[in-house]
Design a protein around this motif. Sequence first.
Motif, PDB file in Angstrom:
ATOM      1  N   TRP A 136       0.842  -1.186   0.000  1.00 25.13           N
ATOM      2  CA  TRP A 136       0.000   0.000   0.000  1.00 25.13           C
ATOM      3  C   TRP A 136       0.884   1.246   0.000  1.00 25.13           C
ATOM      4  N   ARG A 148     -17.344   3.577 -10.700  1.00 25.63           N
ATOM      5  CA  ARG A 148     -16.011   3.084 -10.338  1.00 25.63           C
ATOM      6  C   ARG A 148     -14.926   3.932 -10.985  1.00 25.63           C
ATOM      7  N   CYS A 199      -6.337  -0.179 -12.892  1.00 28.64           N
ATOM      8  CA  CYS A 199      -7.246  -0.292 -11.748  1.00 28.64           C
ATOM      9  C   CYS A 199      -6.463  -0.226 -10.435  1.00 28.64           C
ATOM     10  N   TYR A 200      -7.068   0.432  -9.456  1.00 27.82           N
ATOM     11  CA  TYR A 200      -6.444   0.596  -8.147  1.00 27.82           C
ATOM     12  C   TYR A 200      -7.466   0.333  -7.044  1.00 27.82           C
ATOM     13  N   LYS A 201      -6.973  -0.208  -5.952  1.00 28.60           N
ATOM     14  CA  LYS A 201      -7.761  -0.261  -4.718  1.00 28.60           C
ATOM     15  C   LYS A 201      -7.369   0.947  -3.885  1.00 28.60           C
ATOM     16  N   ARG A 211      -8.236   3.016  -0.139  1.00 36.04           N
ATOM     17  CA  ARG A 211      -8.856   2.862   1.180  1.00 36.04           C
ATOM     18  C   ARG A 211      -8.500   4.053   2.060  1.00 36.04           C
ATOM     19  N   THR A 250     -12.514  -0.278  -5.447  1.00 29.57           N
ATOM     20  CA  THR A 250     -11.730  -0.455  -6.667  1.00 29.57           C
ATOM     21  C   THR A 250     -12.173   0.566  -7.703  1.00 29.57           C
ATOM     22  N   PHE A 271      -3.256   3.305  -1.339  1.00 27.55           N
ATOM     23  CA  PHE A 271      -3.701   2.678  -2.585  1.00 27.55           C
ATOM     24  C   PHE A 271      -2.691   1.626  -3.017  1.00 27.55           C
ATOM     25  N   ARG A 328      -2.019  -1.078  -6.726  1.00 31.41           N
ATOM     26  CA  ARG A 328      -2.450  -1.545  -8.037  1.00 31.41           C
ATOM     27  C   ARG A 328      -3.140  -2.886  -7.902  1.00 31.41           C
ATOM     28  N   THR A 329      -4.168  -3.120  -8.699  1.00 31.67           N
ATOM     29  CA  THR A 329      -4.899  -4.373  -8.661  1.00 31.67           C
ATOM     30  C   THR A 329      -5.314  -4.748 -10.079  1.00 31.67           C
ATOM     31  N   CYS A 369      -7.534  -5.510 -13.298  1.00 37.37           N
ATOM     32  CA  CYS A 369      -8.868  -5.120 -13.746  1.00 37.37           C
ATOM     33  C   CYS A 369      -9.658  -6.383 -14.107  1.00 37.37           C
TER      34      CYS A 369
END
Length: 263
Positions: A36, A71, A89-91, A93, A106, A154, A156-157, A159
């Motif tokens: 993160w 999103r 795409c990113y998470k 929080r 996301t 954040f 990276r995640t 997609c």
Amino acid sequence: MTSSSSSSTCCCFLLFLFCFFCFDSGEAFAVFDPHWHPATATWYGSADGDGSDGGACGYGTLVDVKPLRARVGAVSPVLFKGGEGCGACYKVRCLDPAICSRRAVTVIITDECPGGYCAAGHTHFDLSGAAFGRMAVAGEAGQLRDRGEISVIFRRTPCKYPGKNIAFHVNEGSTNFWLSLLVEFEGDDGDIGSMHIKQANSMRWLEMKHVWGASWCIIGGPLQGPFSVKLTTLTTRRTLSARDVIPRNWSPKATYTSRLNFL
């Protein structure tokens, strides 16, 4: 176990790891960041809205419908990367346990937010009101939005677009001498590092140039379809080739869907 057998087992294990992580570009491992990173976030549009139409990536009305709907997010230049970060795409929080959920939201990068909070060198997310509110604990979405700018973390995640294959939208103004394509619903990496096109009855892949956002173009001609398209992701350098995905009688503003996507 003898030292010899231990050494052999260790070498086999290391070889397994090497083979797992060193596939060719078409078989690279999924994009994922286990770490993160700190950033800040704001929101725009209506409080429970999906964000603004369009955006600097050029997705147009796609941002108003699922799977992008609610999103979407704009990012500062450090993540936008001159448009090459489009589709990633990113998470995200938020951190205050009194009002923030431990659940990350996301988001898909569809826009750039220059200046202000999004000044160069500063990592910032400007999210839709709906996405921003989802980071709050139940019943506190309004209170979280009232704070304006907040600290977030954040990562990276990949997609994920279940049931969707990569599509190529022919941009308005395209001709047989100037063909511009926008990539939609690219799974896994989401971003694009390079694109090539192959004309009818040809064995030669021609390099396309990045224009802006998620759009690429080629100048030549007269260009003859059907066209095959090969794209290479920016992050993990995976490749995908869609054979004859754009038909001979293609037209501007039309979208042509392939039979493929990154897993």
